[in-house]
Design a protein around this motif. Structure first.
Motif, PDB file in Angstrom:
ATOM      1  N   ILE A 156       0.831  -1.210   0.000  1.00 22.22           N
ATOM      2  CA  ILE A 156       0.000   0.000   0.000  1.00 22.22           C
ATOM      3  C   ILE A 156       0.864   1.259   0.000  1.00 22.22           C
ATOM      4  CG2 ILE A 156      -1.639   1.372   1.359  1.00 22.22           C
ATOM      5  CD1 ILE A 156      -2.861  -1.297   2.313  1.00 22.22           C
ATOM      6  N   LEU A 157       1.905   1.258   0.826  1.00 19.92           N
ATOM      7  CA  LEU A 157       2.764   2.441   0.954  1.00 19.92           C
ATOM      8  C   LEU A 157       3.969   2.411   0.011  1.00 19.92           C
ATOM      9  CD1 LEU A 157       2.778   2.853   4.843  1.00 19.92           C
ATOM     10  CD2 LEU A 157       1.478   4.170   3.169  1.00 19.92           C
ATOM     11  N   LYS A 158       4.109   1.295  -0.726  1.00 19.77           N
ATOM     12  CA  LYS A 158       5.237   1.149  -1.662  1.00 19.77           C
ATOM     13  C   LYS A 158       6.571   1.408  -0.950  1.00 19.77           C
ATOM     14  CE  LYS A 158       2.419   2.607  -5.621  1.00 19.77           C
ATOM     15  NZ  LYS A 158       1.170   2.789  -4.853  1.00 19.77           N
ATOM     16  N   LEU A 159       6.739   0.738   0.176  1.00 17.18           N
ATOM     17  CA  LEU A 159       7.900   0.994   1.032  1.00 17.18           C
ATOM     18  C   LEU A 159       9.235   0.727   0.339  1.00 17.18           C
ATOM     19  CD1 LEU A 159       6.709  -0.430   4.482  1.00 17.18           C
ATOM     20  CD2 LEU A 159       6.680   1.932   3.664  1.00 17.18           C
ATOM     21  N   LEU A 199      -4.120  13.603  -2.197  1.00 16.37           N
ATOM     22  CA  LEU A 199      -4.957  12.503  -2.679  1.00 16.37           C
ATOM     23  C   LEU A 199      -4.317  11.158  -2.350  1.00 16.37           C
ATOM     24  CD1 LEU A 199      -6.096  13.855  -6.179  1.00 16.37           C
ATOM     25  CD2 LEU A 199      -7.505  13.578  -4.132  1.00 16.37           C
ATOM     26  N   GLU A 200      -3.008  11.089  -2.501  1.00 15.21           N
ATOM     27  CA  GLU A 200      -2.270   9.866  -2.187  1.00 15.21           C
ATOM     28  C   GLU A 200      -2.432   9.513  -0.710  1.00 15.21           C
ATOM     29  OE1 GLU A 200       2.026   8.833  -3.559  1.00 15.21           O
ATOM     30  OE2 GLU A 200       2.221   9.706  -1.551  1.00 15.21           O
ATOM     31  N   THR A 202      -4.835  10.441   1.337  1.00 19.99           N
ATOM     32  CA  THR A 202      -6.230  10.061   1.590  1.00 19.99           C
ATOM     33  C   THR A 202      -6.475   8.606   1.213  1.00 19.99           C
ATOM     34  OG1 THR A 202      -7.017  12.324   1.219  1.00 19.99           O
ATOM     35  CG2 THR A 202      -8.637  10.554   1.011  1.00 19.99           C
ATOM     36  N   GLN A 203      -5.950   8.199   0.060  1.00 18.56           N
ATOM     37  CA  GLN A 203      -6.129   6.826  -0.403  1.00 18.56           C
ATOM     38  C   GLN A 203      -5.387   5.840   0.495  1.00 18.56           C
ATOM     39  OE1 GLN A 203      -8.170   5.794  -2.696  1.00 18.56           O
ATOM     40  NE2 GLN A 203      -7.585   3.641  -2.519  1.00 18.56           N
ATOM     41  N   GLU A 204      -4.168   6.183   0.873  1.00 18.17           N
ATOM     42  CA  GLU A 204      -3.383   5.316   1.759  1.00 18.17           C
ATOM     43  C   GLU A 204      -4.082   5.142   3.107  1.00 18.17           C
ATOM     44  OE1 GLU A 204       1.099   6.478   0.107  1.00 18.17           O
ATOM     45  OE2 GLU A 204       0.271   7.444   1.891  1.00 18.17           O
ATOM     46  N   THR A 205      -4.576   6.246   3.651  1.00 13.83           N
ATOM     47  CA  THR A 205      -5.260   6.201   4.949  1.00 13.83           C
ATOM     48  C   THR A 205      -6.495   5.314   4.881  1.00 13.83           C
ATOM     49  OG1 THR A 205      -4.489   8.441   5.473  1.00 13.83           O
ATOM     50  CG2 THR A 205      -6.352   7.594   6.745  1.00 13.83           C
ATOM     51  N   LYS A 206      -7.247   5.434   3.806  1.00 13.33           N
ATOM     52  CA  LYS A 206      -8.459   4.628   3.628  1.00 13.33           C
ATOM     53  C   LYS A 206      -8.126   3.138   3.552  1.00 13.33           C
ATOM     54  CE  LYS A 206     -12.346   3.946   0.445  1.00 13.33           C
ATOM     55  NZ  LYS A 206     -12.969   4.405  -0.841  1.00 13.33           N
ATOM     56  N   GLU A 207      -7.143   2.782   2.736  1.00 11.93           N
ATOM     57  CA  GLU A 207      -6.780   1.374   2.557  1.00 11.93           C
ATOM     58  C   GLU A 207      -6.204   0.775   3.842  1.00 11.93           C
ATOM     59  OE1 GLU A 207      -4.454   0.483  -0.904  1.00 11.93           O
ATOM     60  OE2 GLU A 207      -5.478   1.987  -2.121  1.00 11.93           O
ATOM     61  N   LEU A 208      -5.386   1.548   4.535  1.00  8.12           N
ATOM     62  CA  LEU A 208      -4.771   1.044   5.764  1.00  8.12           C
ATOM     63  C   LEU A 208      -5.790   0.921   6.895  1.00  8.12           C
ATOM     64  CD1 LEU A 208      -1.444   3.031   5.507  1.00  8.12           C
ATOM     65  CD2 LEU A 208      -1.677   0.542   5.433  1.00  8.12           C
ATOM     66  N   LYS A 209      -6.765   1.803   6.913  1.00 11.44           N
ATOM     67  CA  LYS A 209      -7.833   1.709   7.911  1.00 11.44           C
ATOM     68  C   LYS A 209      -8.644   0.439   7.691  1.00 11.44           C
ATOM     69  CE  LYS A 209     -11.858   4.131   9.776  1.00 11.44           C
ATOM     70  NZ  LYS A 209     -12.740   5.327   9.677  1.00 11.44           N
ATOM     71  N   ASN A 210      -8.967   0.156   6.438  1.00 14.84           N
ATOM     72  CA  ASN A 210      -9.703  -1.071   6.117  1.00 14.84           C
ATOM     73  C   ASN A 210      -8.894  -2.310   6.499  1.00 14.84           C
ATOM     74  OD1 ASN A 210     -11.871   0.361   5.078  1.00 14.84           O
ATOM     75  ND2 ASN A 210     -11.104   0.301   2.971  1.00 14.84           N
ATOM     76  N   LEU A 211      -7.592  -2.247   6.261  1.00 14.03           N
ATOM     77  CA  LEU A 211      -6.716  -3.372   6.590  1.00 14.03           C
ATOM     78  C   LEU A 211      -6.670  -3.600   8.097  1.00 14.03           C
ATOM     79  CD1 LEU A 211      -4.657  -5.499   5.657  1.00 14.03           C
ATOM     80  CD2 LEU A 211      -2.892  -3.726   5.807  1.00 14.03           C
ATOM     81  N   ALA A 212      -6.602  -2.525   8.863  1.00 12.93           N
ATOM     82  CA  ALA A 212      -6.523  -2.635  10.327  1.00 12.93           C
ATOM     83  C   ALA A 212      -7.806  -3.191  10.924  1.00 12.93           C
ATOM     84  CB  ALA A 212      -6.219  -1.267  10.931  1.00 12.93           C
TER      85      ALA A 212
END
Length: 214
Positions: A156-159, A199-200, A202-212
């Motif tokens: 998600i974060l492309k670490l 925007l990036e 916002t999208q990261e926060t949304k995906e990581l919240k769903n994952l958590a």
């Protein structure tokens, strides 16, 4: 074959009563099942705590990124204010005598330079903090790489391909007319880049919240 099974076999071979050994075997089996359940609970609890720790680092990074983007927006506004002030001041000085114009131009240059120095100090401090949180997160994800969430967070974060170049501010440091035009262009580019980063996030926060939550 365990000791109880061996003993049971010997008793069966000798024709003795096996009820006692059967009871012992059931007790041992029960103890083993309880041990397995406790181990499973302990393991699950351990992994749950590791997952919480990973997400704590994720949240720290997201907060640092949000704070930095706020700082970036403030920096862009300050750049725009400086540019507007210089443009207005230079226009006013066009009708003054040469010596006075040169003196005031020098004053504008000093003010311009000081403003930008202050902006860069704040901006670079924010960038250093973001880098610190990123390094901590990447290290934590690596230490817990066997967890499924770590793999997903990395994606998600492309670490592994994360670049800080997109956060750098590049602009002209000369206020002559041609460069001021370029500075205005730079500011527009910075605003566009900032909007993309928002925007990036916002999208990261949304995906990581769903994952958590899963």
């Amino acid at each position: 074959m365990n000791e109880i099974d061996k003993e049971l076999l010997n008793i069966l071979s000798s024709g003795k009563n096996t009820s006692k050994i059967h009871k012992e075997k059931k007790v041992k089996q029960k103890e083993m099942e309880e041990f397995k359940q406790e181990f499973s609970r302990t393991s699950a609890s351990y992994n749950a705590n590791r997952k919480k720790w990973v997400f704590k680092q994720v949240n720290n990074f997201l907060k640092a990124k949000g704070d930095f983007l706020t700082l970036q927006e403030e920096a862009i506004e300050k750049l725009q204010n400086c540019c507007n002030y210089l443009e207005s001041s230079v226009n006013k000085e066009r009708n003054t005598v040469s010596s006075t114009r040169n003196m005031k131009t020098s004053e504008f240059t000093d003010k311009y330079t000081k403003e930008f120095q202050n902006i860069f100090v704040e901006y670079n401090n924010g960038l250093l903090e973001l880098d610190k949180k990123f390094s901590s997160l990447k290290e934590t994800v690596q230490e817990n790489k066997e967890l499924e969430v770590s793999f997903m967070i990395g994606n998600i974060l492309k670490l592994n391909s994360y670049s800080f170049n997109k956060y750098k501010i590049k602009f002209s440091t000369n206020f002559q007319r041609g460069t001021r035009i370029q500075l205005n262009f730079d500011i527009r580019s910075l605003r566009k880049n900032l909007n993309e980063l928002k925007l990036e996030l916002t999208q990261e926060t949304k995906e990581l919240k769903n994952l958590a939550e899963n």
